[in-house]
Scaffold this motif. Structure first.
Motif, PDB file in Angstrom:
ATOM      1  N   ASP A  60       0.648  11.859 -10.029  1.00 31.46           N
ATOM      2  CA  ASP A  60       0.022  13.188  -9.907  1.00 31.46           C
ATOM      3  C   ASP A  60       1.033  14.297 -10.178  1.00 31.46           C
ATOM      4  O   ASP A  60       0.709  15.296 -10.849  1.00 31.46           O
ATOM      5  CB  ASP A  60      -0.574  13.350  -8.508  1.00 31.46           C
ATOM      6  CG  ASP A  60      -1.724  12.371  -8.260  1.00 31.46           C
ATOM      7  OD1 ASP A  60      -2.264  11.840  -9.257  1.00 31.46           O
ATOM      8  OD2 ASP A  60      -2.051  12.127  -7.086  1.00 31.46           O
ATOM      9  N   ASP A  61       2.236  14.128  -9.688  1.00 31.44           N
ATOM     10  CA  ASP A  61       3.266  15.139  -9.938  1.00 31.44           C
ATOM     11  C   ASP A  61       3.594  15.238 -11.424  1.00 31.44           C
ATOM     12  O   ASP A  61       3.736  16.343 -11.965  1.00 31.44           O
ATOM     13  CB  ASP A  61       4.535  14.801  -9.152  1.00 31.44           C
ATOM     14  CG  ASP A  61       4.317  14.896  -7.653  1.00 31.44           C
ATOM     15  OD1 ASP A  61       3.330  15.565  -7.250  1.00 31.44           O
ATOM     16  OD2 ASP A  61       5.105  14.299  -6.901  1.00 31.44           O
ATOM     17  N   ARG A  62       3.702  14.085 -12.092  1.00 27.61           N
ATOM     18  CA  ARG A  62       3.988  14.123 -13.531  1.00 27.61           C
ATOM     19  C   ARG A  62       2.850  14.772 -14.304  1.00 27.61           C
ATOM     20  O   ARG A  62       3.090  15.541 -15.244  1.00 27.61           O
ATOM     21  CB  ARG A  62       4.239  12.701 -14.037  1.00 27.61           C
ATOM     22  CG  ARG A  62       5.600  12.151 -13.675  1.00 27.61           C
ATOM     23  CD  ARG A  62       5.926  10.927 -14.507  1.00 27.61           C
ATOM     24  NE  ARG A  62       5.064   9.817 -14.174  1.00 27.61           N
ATOM     25  CZ  ARG A  62       5.337   8.905 -13.250  1.00 27.61           C
ATOM     26  NH1 ARG A  62       6.456   8.979 -12.564  1.00 27.61           N
ATOM     27  NH2 ARG A  62       4.508   7.907 -13.010  1.00 27.61           N
ATOM     28  N   ALA A  63       1.584  14.476 -13.927  1.00 27.17           N
ATOM     29  CA  ALA A  63       0.443  15.094 -14.606  1.00 27.17           C
ATOM     30  C   ALA A  63       0.438  16.610 -14.405  1.00 27.17           C
ATOM     31  O   ALA A  63       0.167  17.375 -15.339  1.00 27.17           O
ATOM     32  CB  ALA A  63      -0.862  14.481 -14.097  1.00 27.17           C
ATOM     33  N   ALA A  64       0.746  17.040 -13.174  1.00 23.92           N
ATOM     34  CA  ALA A  64       0.786  18.486 -12.920  1.00 23.92           C
ATOM     35  C   ALA A  64       1.892  19.159 -13.731  1.00 23.92           C
ATOM     36  O   ALA A  64       1.691  20.241 -14.308  1.00 23.92           O
ATOM     37  CB  ALA A  64       0.992  18.739 -11.430  1.00 23.92           C
ATOM     38  N   LEU A  65       3.037  18.520 -13.838  1.00 22.81           N
ATOM     39  CA  LEU A  65       4.129  19.086 -14.638  1.00 22.81           C
ATOM     40  C   LEU A  65       3.766  19.142 -16.109  1.00 22.81           C
ATOM     41  O   LEU A  65       4.079  20.130 -16.803  1.00 22.81           O
ATOM     42  CB  LEU A  65       5.390  18.254 -14.430  1.00 22.81           C
ATOM     43  CG  LEU A  65       6.054  18.351 -13.046  1.00 22.81           C
ATOM     44  CD1 LEU A  65       7.224  17.383 -12.952  1.00 22.81           C
ATOM     45  CD2 LEU A  65       6.516  19.761 -12.772  1.00 22.81           C
ATOM     46  N   ALA A  66       3.086  18.080 -16.605  1.00 22.07           N
ATOM     47  CA  ALA A  66       2.672  18.095 -18.010  1.00 22.07           C
ATOM     48  C   ALA A  66       1.676  19.215 -18.278  1.00 22.07           C
ATOM     49  O   ALA A  66       1.746  19.897 -19.316  1.00 22.07           O
ATOM     50  CB  ALA A  66       2.072  16.740 -18.380  1.00 22.07           C
ATOM     51  N   ALA A  67       0.725  19.429 -17.350  1.00 23.86           N
ATOM     52  CA  ALA A  67      -0.242  20.521 -17.531  1.00 23.86           C
ATOM     53  C   ALA A  67       0.454  21.880 -17.518  1.00 23.86           C
ATOM     54  O   ALA A  67       0.139  22.763 -18.325  1.00 23.86           O
ATOM     55  CB  ALA A  67      -1.302  20.451 -16.425  1.00 23.86           C
ATOM     56  N   ARG A  90       1.133   6.698  -6.858  1.00 20.05           N
ATOM     57  CA  ARG A  90       0.064   7.645  -7.180  1.00 20.05           C
ATOM     58  C   ARG A  90       0.546   9.092  -7.044  1.00 20.05           C
ATOM     59  O   ARG A  90       0.226   9.946  -7.883  1.00 20.05           O
ATOM     60  CB  ARG A  90      -1.134   7.405  -6.255  1.00 20.05           C
ATOM     61  CG  ARG A  90      -1.930   6.160  -6.605  1.00 20.05           C
ATOM     62  CD  ARG A  90      -3.280   6.173  -5.917  1.00 20.05           C
ATOM     63  NE  ARG A  90      -3.151   6.224  -4.471  1.00 20.05           N
ATOM     64  CZ  ARG A  90      -3.055   5.151  -3.694  1.00 20.05           C
ATOM     65  NH1 ARG A  90      -3.066   3.940  -4.230  1.00 20.05           N
ATOM     66  NH2 ARG A  90      -2.962   5.280  -2.390  1.00 20.05           N
ATOM     67  N   SER A  91       1.296   9.353  -5.994  1.00 21.79           N
ATOM     68  CA  SER A  91       1.804  10.718  -5.830  1.00 21.79           C
ATOM     69  C   SER A  91       2.760  11.094  -6.965  1.00 21.79           C
ATOM     70  O   SER A  91       2.740  12.230  -7.472  1.00 21.79           O
ATOM     71  CB  SER A  91       2.517  10.842  -4.484  1.00 21.79           C
ATOM     72  OG  SER A  91       3.643   9.979  -4.445  1.00 21.79           O
ATOM     73  N   ALA A 136       0.829  -1.211   0.000  1.00 19.35           N
ATOM     74  CA  ALA A 136       0.000   0.000   0.000  1.00 19.35           C
ATOM     75  C   ALA A 136       0.858   1.254   0.000  1.00 19.35           C
ATOM     76  O   ALA A 136       0.543   2.248  -0.669  1.00 19.35           O
ATOM     77  CB  ALA A 136      -0.925  -0.006   1.219  1.00 19.35           C
ATOM     78  N   LEU A 137       1.972   1.201   0.737  1.00 26.41           N
ATOM     79  CA  LEU A 137       2.869   2.356   0.761  1.00 26.41           C
ATOM     80  C   LEU A 137       3.469   2.613  -0.613  1.00 26.41           C
ATOM     81  O   LEU A 137       3.535   3.762  -1.085  1.00 26.41           O
ATOM     82  CB  LEU A 137       3.964   2.117   1.793  1.00 26.41           C
ATOM     83  CG  LEU A 137       5.004   3.241   1.973  1.00 26.41           C
ATOM     84  CD1 LEU A 137       4.327   4.513   2.419  1.00 26.41           C
ATOM     85  CD2 LEU A 137       6.063   2.819   2.977  1.00 26.41           C
ATOM     86  N   LEU A 138       3.893   1.548  -1.304  1.00 30.68           N
ATOM     87  CA  LEU A 138       4.445   1.713  -2.650  1.00 30.68           C
ATOM     88  C   LEU A 138       3.394   2.229  -3.622  1.00 30.68           C
ATOM     89  O   LEU A 138       3.685   3.060  -4.491  1.00 30.68           O
ATOM     90  CB  LEU A 138       5.022   0.387  -3.134  1.00 30.68           C
ATOM     91  CG  LEU A 138       6.276  -0.117  -2.390  1.00 30.68           C
ATOM     92  CD1 LEU A 138       6.656  -1.499  -2.885  1.00 30.68           C
ATOM     93  CD2 LEU A 138       7.425   0.851  -2.576  1.00 30.68           C
ATOM     94  N   ALA A 139       2.145   1.733  -3.485  1.00 35.40           N
ATOM     95  CA  ALA A 139       1.071   2.217  -4.368  1.00 35.40           C
ATOM     96  C   ALA A 139       0.801   3.704  -4.131  1.00 35.40           C
ATOM     97  O   ALA A 139       0.595   4.477  -5.081  1.00 35.40           O
ATOM     98  CB  ALA A 139      -0.195   1.400  -4.122  1.00 35.40           C
ATOM     99  N   ALA A 140       0.811   4.122  -2.859  1.00 33.29           N
ATOM    100  CA  ALA A 140       0.599   5.545  -2.570  1.00 33.29           C
ATOM    101  C   ALA A 140       1.724   6.398  -3.145  1.00 33.29           C
ATOM    102  O   ALA A 140       1.486   7.484  -3.709  1.00 33.29           O
ATOM    103  CB  ALA A 140       0.491   5.754  -1.058  1.00 33.29           C
ATOM    104  N   LEU A 141       2.954   5.924  -3.031  1.00 36.83           N
ATOM    105  CA  LEU A 141       4.077   6.662  -3.615  1.00 36.83           C
ATOM    106  C   LEU A 141       3.960   6.746  -5.129  1.00 36.83           C
ATOM    107  O   LEU A 141       4.251   7.788  -5.733  1.00 36.83           O
ATOM    108  CB  LEU A 141       5.393   5.988  -3.218  1.00 36.83           C
ATOM    109  CG  LEU A 141       5.782   6.068  -1.732  1.00 36.83           C
ATOM    110  CD1 LEU A 141       7.039   5.256  -1.475  1.00 36.83           C
ATOM    111  CD2 LEU A 141       5.979   7.505  -1.319  1.00 36.83           C
TER     112      LEU A 141
END
Length: 321
Positions: free
Chosen positions: A182-189, A178-179, A171-176
């Motif tokens: 999200d960071d890559r999507a924000a940078l692409a936007a 996902r974060s 679960a910890l690896l999955a959360a990392l």
């Protein structure tokens, strides 16, 4: 085989130790002993470091006239392991330690200074609380508050550790992950927004030919009128009677050249037509004489070249059909 040495000695039954002759000792009771350094020191002669636990053959003697509460002070003589310079140290029964007397210097030991400062602080507190009950009460209150804060910090650390033990690694690896997504999507936007802003800024500096006012094929009035007439004819013609447009035929170079010579320069959007229109406007609307070229070439309409050109046109038309 060699002789076997026997360490035990035979004592007869009538042996009396009191009858043994007493050995002669020096006045300061000097004797040779083997001991280890109780501290780390540095030789003052050659600068060699000798660490705690180094073994030496030393000479021990009693220090005349020095004792602490009836405890005799001893002096030890030993030599440097590098330069053989003689060094001495004495016992310190008051502080349960040793002191270097000469020939060397003791290395700095931070724990000794810490212990000394702690002892001084305890002594100062006892001196302050002596005969002052309120000060002693305040000190005890501060001590209890400090202990409560330490216990609360320990409880918080224990609860945090228990929560961390229950965390699943997957679960910890999955959360990392996902974060990170999200960071890559924000940078692409952000990159896309920056590119759009740059393109918009570049488009504001583009000039159109109509806005610039320069003469070109798009600014010829005759061509614009012809385009409007063609568009109106196409719109007025009913869809039932509309005929499919035939593909344009490519004319030979000789025919195109003869056609351009026959047409007036005003119909063409070339530089000569624009110059003729300008001269006509300056003359008040009259027809200005056409400017002849410097080296005019007469058109050869009746020559063999024209016949060949017409024949080529006919041949070209048949091939295209």
């Amino acid at each position: 085989m060699g002789e076997r040495k026997v360490l035990n000695k035979y004592f007869p039954p009538d042996f009396d130790p009191a009858k043994l002759p007493k050995g002669k000792r020096p006045d300061n009771n000097m004797m040779k002993v083997r001991m280890m350094l109780p501290m780390s020191i540095r030789c003052s002669t050659c600068g060699t470091y000798m660490y705690k636990g180094t073994k030496f053959n030393t000479r021990k003697e009693d220090v005349e006239g020095e004792n602490y509460l009836g405890i005799q002070v001893f002096r030890f003589y030993f030599r440097c392991s590098a330069c053989a310079a003689e060094m001495t140290m004495k016992t310190d029964p008051e502080n349960a330690d040793y002191t270097v007397e000469k020939g060397a210097s003791r290395n700095y030991e931070p724990w000794r200074e810490k212990d000394r400062d702690k002892a001084e602080a305890v002594a100062a507190r006892e001196e302050e609380e002596r005969g002052n009950a309120m000060k002693a009460l305040e000190n005890r209150t501060l001590d209890s508050k400090r202990e409560m804060d330490i216990m609360n910090a320990l409880d918080e650390m224990k609860s945090l550790k228990s929560r961390q033990e229950k965390v699943d690694s997957e679960a910890l690896l999955a959360a990392l992950q996902r974060s990170a997504d999200d960071d890559r999507a924000a940078l692409a936007a952000e990159d896309e927004a920056a590119v759009r802003a740059m393109l918009q800024q570049q488009c504001t500096y583009v000039k159109r030919l109509e806005d610039d006012g320069s003469a070109g094929p798009q600014s010829v009035p005759g061509a614009a009128a012809d385009d409007k007439a063609d568009m109106s004819a196409q719109q007025s013609e009913p869809p039932s009677t509309a005929r499919p447009a035939k593909p344009a035929r490519k004319l030979p170079f000789t025919v195109v050249r003869a056609k351009r010579k026959a047409e007036p320069p005003e119909a063409d959007g070339s530089a000569e037509g624009v110059l003729a229109k300008k001269q006509q406007a300056e003359n008040g609307g009259g027809t200005a004489p056409r400017a002849e070229p410097v080296n005019p070439q007469p058109a050869k309409e009746d020559s063999d070249e024209g016949a060949v050109g017409l024949g080529g046109l006919a041949a070209y038309g048949t091939e295209s059909d």
